[in-house]
Design a protein around this motif. Structure first.
Motif, PDB file in Angstrom:
ATOM      1  N   VAL A 114      24.280 -37.913 -14.579  1.00  0.00           N
ATOM      2  CA  VAL A 114      24.968 -37.209 -13.481  1.00  0.00           C
ATOM      3  C   VAL A 114      23.965 -36.315 -12.775  1.00  0.00           C
ATOM      4  N   GLY A 115      24.267 -35.933 -11.560  1.00  0.00           N
ATOM      5  CA  GLY A 115      23.404 -35.076 -10.773  1.00  0.00           C
ATOM      6  C   GLY A 115      23.397 -33.650 -11.284  1.00  0.00           C
ATOM      7  N   ALA A 116      22.405 -32.891 -10.832  1.00  0.00           N
ATOM      8  CA  ALA A 116      22.219 -31.520 -11.295  1.00  0.00           C
ATOM      9  C   ALA A 116      23.440 -30.654 -11.040  1.00  0.00           C
ATOM     10  N   GLU A 117      24.149 -30.924  -9.921  1.00  0.00           N
ATOM     11  CA  GLU A 117      25.287 -30.083  -9.556  1.00  0.00           C
ATOM     12  C   GLU A 117      26.451 -30.242 -10.529  1.00  0.00           C
ATOM     13  N   LYS A 118      26.491 -31.370 -11.263  1.00  0.00           N
ATOM     14  CA  LYS A 118      27.600 -31.618 -12.189  1.00  0.00           C
ATOM     15  C   LYS A 118      27.222 -31.369 -13.644  1.00  0.00           C
ATOM     16  N   ARG A 119      25.946 -31.104 -13.889  1.00  0.00           N
ATOM     17  CA  ARG A 119      25.499 -30.949 -15.269  1.00  0.00           C
ATOM     18  C   ARG A 119      25.810 -29.543 -15.794  1.00  0.00           C
ATOM     19  N   ALA A 120      26.266 -29.478 -17.040  1.00  0.00           N
ATOM     20  CA  ALA A 120      26.502 -28.181 -17.678  1.00  0.00           C
ATOM     21  C   ALA A 120      25.178 -27.503 -18.008  1.00  0.00           C
ATOM     22  N   ALA A 121      24.171 -28.306 -18.344  1.00  0.00           N
ATOM     23  CA  ALA A 121      22.854 -27.775 -18.714  1.00  0.00           C
ATOM     24  C   ALA A 121      21.874 -28.014 -17.582  1.00  0.00           C
ATOM     25  N   GLU A 178      31.184 -51.148 -14.747  1.00  0.00           N
ATOM     26  CA  GLU A 178      32.456 -50.948 -14.045  1.00  0.00           C
ATOM     27  C   GLU A 178      33.367 -49.961 -14.759  1.00  0.00           C
ATOM     28  N   SER A 179      33.212 -49.900 -16.074  1.00  0.00           N
ATOM     29  CA  SER A 179      34.086 -48.981 -16.821  1.00  0.00           C
ATOM     30  C   SER A 179      33.739 -47.519 -16.559  1.00  0.00           C
ATOM     31  N   GLY A 180      32.569 -47.300 -15.985  1.00  0.00           N
ATOM     32  CA  GLY A 180      32.186 -45.939 -15.621  1.00  0.00           C
ATOM     33  C   GLY A 180      31.627 -45.140 -16.787  1.00  0.00           C
ATOM     34  N   ILE A 181      31.258 -43.919 -16.463  1.00  0.00           N
ATOM     35  CA  ILE A 181      30.665 -43.018 -17.449  1.00  0.00           C
ATOM     36  C   ILE A 181      31.721 -42.034 -17.917  1.00  0.00           C
ATOM     37  N   ASP A 182      31.776 -41.785 -19.213  1.00  0.00           N
ATOM     38  CA  ASP A 182      32.679 -40.765 -19.737  1.00  0.00           C
ATOM     39  C   ASP A 182      32.275 -39.409 -19.183  1.00  0.00           C
ATOM     40  N   ASP A 183      33.259 -38.655 -18.716  1.00  0.00           N
ATOM     41  CA  ASP A 183      32.978 -37.314 -18.209  1.00  0.00           C
ATOM     42  C   ASP A 183      32.329 -36.463 -19.296  1.00  0.00           C
ATOM     43  N   GLY A 184      31.264 -35.754 -18.937  1.00  0.00           N
ATOM     44  CA  GLY A 184      30.606 -34.866 -19.892  1.00  0.00           C
ATOM     45  C   GLY A 184      29.359 -35.439 -20.513  1.00  0.00           C
ATOM     46  N   VAL A 185      29.100 -36.747 -20.350  1.00  0.00           N
ATOM     47  CA  VAL A 185      27.839 -37.343 -20.815  1.00  0.00           C
ATOM     48  C   VAL A 185      26.813 -37.122 -19.710  1.00  0.00           C
ATOM     49  N   GLU A 186      25.733 -36.398 -20.015  1.00  0.00           N
ATOM     50  CA  GLU A 186      24.852 -35.936 -18.950  1.00  0.00           C
ATOM     51  C   GLU A 186      23.445 -36.538 -18.975  1.00  0.00           C
ATOM     52  N   THR A 187      22.804 -36.550 -20.131  1.00  0.00           N
ATOM     53  CA  THR A 187      21.393 -36.965 -20.173  1.00  0.00           C
ATOM     54  C   THR A 187      21.098 -37.781 -21.420  1.00  0.00           C
TER      55      THR A 187
END
Length: 1123
Positions: free
Chosen positions: A758-765, A733-742
């Motif tokens: 996160v999905g490919a569209e939101k990933r930096a890498a 419920e607390s969710g994922i910190d923005d920027g944590v990807e893989t």
């Protein structure tokens, strides 16, 4: 005490109470005018002095607090999202039920060598069957000069004319893409014939050879059925054609020309002849001017192309005096490796003509070199020959041969008469025929190839007469001529080949070589027999030849980039073992392996990861032995410590299979869990698919590595909870910190689990851990970069870094830590686990932590307060890693760069203080730009009369020589002029400064010294002083640095870069390196003499009529030139 701090609003004084105050000059009406002036002067002077005399005070305790806070956040993020604590616990739980074993390196290297011997032995058996079939076919074949026979010409197949009819020697030829042959369209039921452009494809010799060798088709197919791992099988005929299986459609070069000639290939030359010492003697007298010199140079280069690493060579030019083309090689023989051959070619291009041709001295010098080689035990100690290239010989040679070569005639003399003139043909032929050589006449450039090849047939006579079928193995090579697809042409391979002889009694004394049969062995297939999982994180296997050259090594870099295209380096297959394992300064390892010994050696080495940017200090143990029936030796490297141990555990197939087929699991597809290349039906399977089909009983005939499968199933079960853990984090419920990807993990068995938060569209890498991201995946050559780096750090302590290559893919940070299994004093690395995050998220956290609010309690703070990294333009704040690379900076373009490039002054101070160490590394496979330079075009001023006479002399001599070299009819054919124009444009395309050439370089790597955890210092830079404070970020490999930004030290301190520096050698050292002959193991067989050889078969020349007037005129001009 007062500390000055420059500010955008002016100078400030820190009173110690925490509130900066602006200094003010009191103004009173009753003050004496002189006093006012004095006070104003003092204050003005102090204001002028402040920038030069004062310095900033950065509180170390503030920086330490920031480092601790940021370290805690980093550690919490990494631990939570990677699941490292859970994974370590799972491996800790199984410690009581696993068995820990020490890897026996010697036992392992012997086992691998035996398996390689068996594999290569199967290839040799296939080649023997091909040779026997070819010789039998020739024995029963009667030569038919009028034979008409259609065959599949690889250039013509599936080609139609304007009317839609198949062209001659073409026809329909079924082709189908085949995974085993790099997805090339091939025909596995039929071979094809390739004929070089300069050979007539319906010549009677070609037709008879092709017809006779049709018998090989059946053998090719049978061999492939018996050994499905075979690749290309072929027969190179001495007449020039090439039979290749499976059949392919040949693609000519961009000019529509087929330059491939099997007789030029190393496998053909080595199989056709024994090792040889060659002295090339070339005439550079005045009569060799113009086209003759061009032909002579081409002849030298063609001879050099027929030499290999088991041969030795030197080149001598003569006119009035004897001149070594390379003075450094005076009086000696040098190994004919690729480096030396290419070096000779460059020098030969610079030959000029002048004077008279006095060949006697040159021949004496050549005999002296060869005799000395025999006396001192140098060179090949086998065949010896002198190659005389001249346009005529007028001296009496008999005395030279009586003194040096008769009656044994141990040295053969091959003669090449250059030009159309035949006046001295009898003399030149006499030299060859009386010294067991061969005479040829070369009048055009097109004649060179065929005529040079004749000497190989003569040298092969003793072997042919004796019917010694020596099997040879070549050095590593890439066949960029044969294959035009990059995947195939850049594939390193070795070839096994065997000569094919005529067994007919009537031709026995002539020693007729029919050709050479062979097959290729991709070296990556050979190295699969030394599986990575048995060697540990940093372990590897490698192969070298009897000459000490690398056959296969994970650090061999045979390619370089020219523009966007990958190309083989000029010396890619003559890289010495000592140039890769350069820590072996005494050549102990190299000497033992070249001699074919079995043993072990320990070395402390500086290994590199991440494209050579980062150094890792390892204690390696080397194990080595020879591979029987081959000239190769196998080496094995195990890293002392965790690399010496391996643990095993048992699990049921059912339980393991259940966890293996989870959606987040992948296996190292370049590893061999199951052999998918034997049965064509299995070739489309991935390794994971093959394993599952084998374990479920759907493919029980698959050959699989049972030990590796057990480890993989065990790891699948132990790591199975990771998927549920990552999923629970995602759904929290607390969710994922923005920027944590893989999140990801890998085990010693090549098993990987990966979870995208996160999905490919939101990933930096976008590229990280994709199929193209080879650096971060398990490959045939190495474990992932993050795995190798984590293994050298304490378990549980995260290592952070910014990938170099991924800077274009996205701004990301990788965090990884190792997971181990410990039983008593023994520890083995079970795997590594990590998380990939965006830099944007970490930067936001960092700038928030490093900004003190205005209401900060500054009581007791000795220095600037409040302090802020993001708002204060006078401060530069960085996070750098333990190798000095910037992870966080205000200037985003600095991220990923080495800190010394950004601020050389601070880096210099850190090096002086010992906080960082500079480590020197060497690259003996580098490519450097050629420095553009041109010779001075200045010439002495001559009298007008002399200039006119010189021009007339030049014009007359060149026109007459031109008339001698070409007939009038040839002037009507423009092909020669078109070729000359094309070659001129091709040669002038690239400027010298753009050319890359092999070189040696030294380059630095930098390492943080962890015993120094914090420091602050002052750097004096002219009129200002730069202050900086640096603190270690806890539980990481990172450092936080705060630097005074307003003091520019760039004039006093240059940037410190990691750019490689070319190692320049002076002339003496360079000469010694070039001609030094390291220890090598000579081939066991030598065929230099047979009493039944027919030495009278020594060549001849067709009669060519020549104009008497032109001949007499040429003699006159020749006399004029020689003056």
């Amino acid at each position: 005490m007062l500390w000055w701090s420059p500010s955008r609003t002016g100078a400030r004084m820190n009173t110690g109470a925490g509130q900066p105050e602006r200094t003010q000059v009191p103004c009173t009406g009753w003050m004496d005018r002189r006093a006012v002036v004095t006070v104003f002067g003092i204050i003005s002077l102090s204001w002028m002095c402040l920038p030069a005399c004062a310095q900033m005070r950065i509180p170390p305790e503030t920086v330490q607090q920031w480092a601790n806070t940021f370290g805690k956040q980093l550690s919490a993020l990494s631990t939570r999202y990677s699941g490292s604590l859970l994974l370590q616990k799972k491996y800790k739980d199984i410690e009581p039920i696993v068995k820990m074993e020490e890897v026996n390196g010697m036992e392992l290297v012997k086992k691998f060598a035996e398996e390689m011997e068996n594999m290569l032995g199967r290839k040799m058996k296939s080649v023997k069957r091909m040779a026997e079939a070819a010789e039998d076919a020739d024995f029963y074949h009667e030569y038919n000069a009028t034979l008409e026979f259609d065959y599949y010409n690889s250039m013509m197949i599936n080609t139609v004319d304007e009317d839609g009819n198949n062209v001659e020697l073409g026809g329909e030829f079924a082709l189908e893409e085949n995974e085993h042959f790099n997805n090339l369209p091939v025909n596995t039921q039929q071979s094809v014939i390739q004929v070089p452009t300069n050979v007539y494809n319906k010549d009677p010799d070609i037709l008879n050879g092709v017809y006779m060798s049709e018998a090989l088709n059946e053998v090719f197919v049978s061999n492939f059925d018996k050994d499905p791992t075979l690749t290309w099988q072929y027969f190179g005929s001495s007449t020039g054609f090439f039979r290749l299986y499976p059949g392919i459609q040949w693609t000519p070069d961009e000019n529509g020309v087929v330059t491939f000639d099997a007789r030029n290939r190393n496998w053909y030359i080595q199989a056709a002849t024994s090792p040889k010492d060659i002295i090339i003697v070339v005439d550079t007298s005045g009569s060799m001017k113009g086209l003759r010199l061009t032909i002579a140079k081409h002849t030298i280069n063609t001879i050099l192309d027929t030499l290999g690493e088991n041969d030795f060579v030197n080149v001598i030019a003569y006119s009035d005096y004897v001149q070594y083309v390379e003075p450094c090689f005076k009086g000696t023989l040098v190994q004919a490796d690729l480096d030396n051959r290419e070096h000779f070619k460059l020098l030969v291009e610079g030959l000029h003509v002048k004077g008279e041709g006095k060949v006697k001295k040159a021949m004496k010098e050549a005999f002296r070199i060869l005799n000395e080689a025999v006396t001192t035990g140098k060179g090949s100690l086998c065949n010896q020959a002198i190659m005389l290239i001249t346009d005529g010989a007028m001296e009496d040679f008999q005395q030279v041969f009586e003194e040096f070569n008769w009656p044994e005639r141990r040295v053969r003399v091959f003669t090449y008469l250059i030009g159309r003139e035949l006046t001295f043909a009898d003399n030149v032929k006499w030299i060859a025929c009386n010294n067991k050589g061969y005479y040829t006449h070369i009048s055009t450039l097109a004649d060179v190839q065929e005529n040079v090849m004749e000497y190989l047939h003569v040298l092969s006579r003793p072997m042919v007469i004796n019917h010694d079928h020596d099997i040879i193995w070549t050095e590593a090579y890439m066949d960029s001529v044969l294959f035009n697809t990059q995947a195939q042409s850049l594939l390193l391979m070795t070839s096994v080949a065997m000569p094919v002889f005529s067994k007919k009694e009537e031709t026995l004394s002539h020693g007729i070589l029919l050709g050479v049969v062979g097959t290729d062995v991709p070296l990556k297939e050979l190295m699969r027999l030394a599986p990575r999982y048995k060697l540990g994180v940093h372990g590897y296997a490698f192969l070298n030849t009897n000459n000490g050259y690398i056959l296969s090594h994970p650090d061999l870099r045979p390619l370089y980039k020219e523009g966007k295209k990958l190309k083989p380096k000029p010396n890619y297959n003559s890289v010495d073992l000592s140039e890769v394992e350069w820590e072996d300064t005494e050549d102990t390892l190299r000497t033992a392996m070249v001699k074919g010994e079995t043993g072990t050696l320990s070395l402390d080495v500086r290994a590199t990861v991440d494209k050579g940017r980062r150094v890792v200090f390892l204690k390696n143990e080397y194990f080595y032995t020879t591979i029987n029936e081959t000239p190769f030796s196998l080496g094995l490297v195990l890293t002392r410590g965790h690399g010496k141990f391996i643990f095993t555990g048992n699990i049921s197939v059912e339980e393991g299979l259940h966890d293996l087929i989870a959606s987040d699991v992948t296996l190292a597809n370049e590893w061999t869990y199951c052999e998918t290349d034997i049965d064509p039906h299995h070739r489309k399977l991935t390794q994971l698919q093959a394993v599952v089909r084998y374990l479920t009983g759907k493919e029980p005939d698959l050959q699989c590595d049972e030990v590796l499968l057990r480890q993989t199933l065990f790891d699948a079960v132990v790591t199975a909870p990771m998927e549920a853990y990552w999923t629970a984090i995602l759904l929290n419920e607390s969710g994922i910190d923005d920027g944590v990807e893989t999140a990801f993990m890998g085990s010693r068995s090549g098993l990987m689990r990966m979870f995208r938060y996160v999905g490919a569209e939101k990933r930096a890498a976008k590229k990280f851990l994709s199929a193209s991201d080879k650096d971060n995946l398990f490959t045939l050559d190495h474990f992932p970069v993050w795995y190798r780096r984590a293994a050298e750090n304490r378990p549980g302590r995260f290592l952070y870094y910014v990938p170099k290559e991924d800077m274009r893919d996205g701004r990301i940070l990788i965090a990884a830590t190792s997971v181990t299994v410990t039983l008593g004093p023994r520890t083995a690395v079970a795997g590594a686990v990590g998380v990939q995050m965006s830099l944007d998220m970490l930067e936001k956290r960092f700038w928030a932590i490093t900004a003190q609010p205005n209401d900060t309690d500054c009581a007791g703070v000795d220095g600037l307060c409040p302090l802020s990294c993001s708002d204060n333009m006078d401060l530069s704040c960085y996070v750098i890693d333990s190798n000095g690379f910037i992870v966080i900076s205000k200037q985003r373009n600095e991220v990923g760069r080495f800190f010394g490039e950004v601020d050389g002054s601070v880096m210099s101070q850190l090096l002086r203080m010992g906080m960082f160490k500079r480590i020197s590394l060497y690259d003996y496979q580098a490519m450097c730009k050629v420095n553009p330079h041109s010779a001075s075009s200045a010439r002495p001023l001559l009298s007008p009369f002399y200039n006119v006479m010189a021009a007339l002399k030049w014009f007359t001599s060149n026109v007459l020589l031109f008339l001698l070299d070409f007939n009038v009819y040839g002037l009507w054919h423009s092909d020669r002029f078109v070729e000359a124009k094309a070659s001129f444009h091709a040669s002038s395309k690239k400027s010298k400064g753009d050319i890359l050439q092999p070189c040696d370089t030294e380059y630095p790597s930098f390492v943080y010294e962890p015993s120094i955890k914090e420091t602050n210092s002052v750097i004096k830079c002219g009129r200002c002083q730069k202050v900086f404070v640096i603190q270690q970020i806890p539980d990481s490999n990172l450092l936080l640095m705060v630097v005074q930004a307003d003091c520019d030290c760039s004039r006093q301190y240059s940037p410190i870069t990691m750019e490689p520096r070319e190692v320049k050698y002076n002339a003496s050292v360079k000469c010694d390196r070039m001609k030094s002959q390291k220890i090598r193991r000579r081939p066991e067989s030598c065929h230099a003499y047979h009493p039944q050889e027919n030495a009278k078969d020594c060549g001849g020349a067709a009669e060519i009529r020549i104009s008497a007037i032109l001949f007499l005129t040429s003699l006159f001009v020749s006399t004029l030139i020689h003056r």
